[in-house]
Design a protein around this motif. Sequence first.
Motif, mmCIF file in Angstrom:
data_model
loop_
_atom_site.group_PDB
_atom_site.id
_atom_site.type_symbol
_atom_site.label_atom_id
_atom_site.label_comp_id
_atom_site.label_asym_id
_atom_site.label_seq_id
_atom_site.Cartn_x
_atom_site.Cartn_y
_atom_site.Cartn_z
ATOM 1 N N GLU A 97 31.546 18.721 -7.797
ATOM 2 C CA GLU A 97 31.272 17.778 -6.709
ATOM 3 C C GLU A 97 29.787 17.727 -6.399
ATOM 4 O OE1 GLU A 97 35.321 17.949 -3.982
ATOM 5 O OE2 GLU A 97 33.844 19.554 -3.779
ATOM 6 N N PHE A 98 29.152 18.887 -6.391
ATOM 7 C CA PHE A 98 27.719 18.962 -6.100
ATOM 8 C C PHE A 98 26.915 18.161 -7.126
ATOM 9 C CE2 PHE A 98 23.620 21.078 -6.801
ATOM 10 C CZ PHE A 98 23.034 20.863 -5.567
ATOM 11 N N GLN A 99 27.217 18.342 -8.398
ATOM 12 C CA GLN A 99 26.491 17.618 -9.444
ATOM 13 C C GLN A 99 26.740 16.111 -9.353
ATOM 14 O OE1 GLN A 99 27.945 19.895 -12.796
ATOM 15 N NE2 GLN A 99 26.031 21.033 -12.918
ATOM 16 N N TYR A 100 27.984 15.735 -9.054
ATOM 17 C CA TYR A 100 28.309 14.326 -8.881
ATOM 18 C C TYR A 100 27.508 13.729 -7.723
ATOM 19 C CZ TYR A 100 30.888 10.129 -7.642
ATOM 20 O OH TYR A 100 31.218 8.839 -7.315
ATOM 21 N N MET A 101 27.448 14.442 -6.612
ATOM 22 C CA MET A 101 26.697 13.976 -5.443
ATOM 23 C C MET A 101 25.232 13.780 -5.790
ATOM 24 S SD MET A 101 24.301 15.146 -3.017
ATOM 25 C CE MET A 101 24.422 16.905 -3.245
ATOM 26 N N GLN A 102 24.624 14.760 -6.449
ATOM 27 C CA GLN A 102 23.204 14.633 -6.796
ATOM 28 C C GLN A 102 22.956 13.396 -7.659
ATOM 29 O OE1 GLN A 102 21.848 18.477 -8.420
ATOM 30 N NE2 GLN A 102 20.510 18.529 -6.634
ATOM 31 N N ASN A 103 23.802 13.195 -8.658
ATOM 32 C CA ASN A 103 23.637 12.028 -9.528
ATOM 33 C C ASN A 103 23.856 10.728 -8.771
ATOM 34 O OD1 ASN A 103 23.077 13.587 -11.788
ATOM 35 N ND2 ASN A 103 25.207 13.708 -12.387
ATOM 36 N N ALA A 104 24.926 10.657 -8.001
ATOM 37 C CA ALA A 104 25.260 9.419 -7.292
ATOM 38 C C ALA A 104 24.195 9.046 -6.270
ATOM 39 C CB ALA A 104 26.622 9.557 -6.620
ATOM 40 N N VAL A 105 23.731 10.014 -5.500
ATOM 41 C CA VAL A 105 22.736 9.726 -4.466
ATOM 42 C C VAL A 105 21.416 9.306 -5.100
ATOM 43 C CG1 VAL A 105 21.369 10.724 -2.582
ATOM 44 C CG2 VAL A 105 23.830 11.175 -2.716
ATOM 45 N N SER A 106 20.980 10.004 -6.137
ATOM 46 C CA SER A 106 19.694 9.656 -6.757
ATOM 47 C C SER A 106 19.769 8.309 -7.479
ATOM 48 C CB SER A 106 19.223 10.760 -7.705
ATOM 49 O OG SER A 106 20.110 10.912 -8.785
ATOM 50 N N GLN A 107 20.903 7.985 -8.083
ATOM 51 C CA GLN A 107 21.017 6.722 -8.814
ATOM 52 C C GLN A 107 21.217 5.524 -7.885
ATOM 53 O OE1 GLN A 107 24.076 7.372 -11.738
ATOM 54 N NE2 GLN A 107 22.858 8.893 -12.828
ATOM 55 N N SER A 108 21.710 5.738 -6.689
ATOM 56 C CA SER A 108 21.938 4.621 -5.769
ATOM 57 C C SER A 108 20.645 4.168 -5.090
ATOM 58 C CB SER A 108 22.962 5.007 -4.706
ATOM 59 O OG SER A 108 22.426 5.965 -3.821
ATOM 60 N N GLU A 109 19.609 4.945 -5.195
ATOM 61 C CA GLU A 109 18.346 4.641 -4.519
ATOM 62 C C GLU A 109 17.768 3.293 -4.951
ATOM 63 O OE1 GLU A 109 15.294 5.267 -1.825
ATOM 64 O OE2 GLU A 109 17.182 6.322 -2.059
ATOM 65 N N ALA A 110 17.883 2.961 -6.210
ATOM 66 C CA ALA A 110 17.291 1.722 -6.719
ATOM 67 C C ALA A 110 17.898 0.484 -6.067
ATOM 68 C CB ALA A 110 17.472 1.654 -8.236
ATOM 69 N N LEU A 111 19.155 0.537 -5.691
ATOM 70 C CA LEU A 111 19.832 -0.617 -5.109
ATOM 71 C C LEU A 111 19.750 -0.671 -3.588
ATOM 72 C CD1 LEU A 111 23.087 -0.429 -7.254
ATOM 73 C CD2 LEU A 111 21.097 -1.881 -7.638
ATOM 74 N N ARG A 112 19.198 0.345 -3.001
ATOM 75 C CA ARG A 112 19.267 0.506 -1.551
ATOM 76 C C ARG A 112 18.443 -0.505 -0.760
ATOM 77 N NH1 ARG A 112 19.515 6.448 1.102
ATOM 78 N NH2 ARG A 112 20.479 5.730 2.987
ATOM 79 N N TYR A 113 17.411 -1.058 -1.336
ATOM 80 C CA TYR A 113 16.504 -1.944 -0.597
ATOM 81 C C TYR A 113 16.315 -3.279 -1.309
ATOM 82 C CZ TYR A 113 15.842 2.528 1.569
ATOM 83 O OH TYR A 113 16.078 3.728 2.179
ATOM 84 N N GLU A 114 17.410 -3.851 -1.772
ATOM 85 C CA GLU A 114 17.336 -5.116 -2.509
ATOM 86 C C GLU A 114 17.173 -6.333 -1.603
ATOM 87 O OE1 GLU A 114 19.606 -4.852 -6.674
ATOM 88 O OE2 GLU A 114 20.918 -4.993 -4.935
#
Length: 181
Positions: A97-114
């Motif tokens: 779960e921890f590894q999934y969270m790190q990947n998901a949170v870091s990868q979602s950053e690009a879409l956060r301010y579209e």
Amino acid sequence: SSVRFVHPSLPYDALGDYYLANLMNFNLGGTFDSRLNLKLREEKGWTYGAFSGFDGGREVGSFEFSGEFKGAATIDAITTTLEVLEAYALTGPTQEEFQYMQNAVSQSEALRYETPGSKLGLLDQILTYDLPLDYRNQQKALLQATDRATLSKLAASLLQPENLAIIVVGDAATLKPLLQQ
């Protein structure tokens, strides 16, 4: 039935425990494939969605859980939710779960301010909380530097199932005697 759990918690802090608490909550109830949603929706079929999270202001904050449940499942949903919260408070996220969270949170950053609205929201947050202009980069570094043990300690200290106010809106005639038990 509409069910809410809430207890006092941390005020907003973009680069401290409040930010880390939301990372810790990601796998508990902060995403669609969280423990709470998988248990209550996918496994039990009692709801279309169940979520938890931290909400912080300048001086106070709260931990909150919310879900809409089939009336007949209300008591079981409350009991099961408390069991999931207690288990997560004891262990925190698993390594997977921890590894999934790190990947998901870091990868979602690009879409956060579209959108212009999301950019305006970022500027509003910077001005409201007097944040450094690079605070999102600092959060990214904090995400990478934080280990699972840190989040597990936060789960143990911030999740307080014994301190929850539980609010239920539903069929009072049916639910009140069961809730009193």
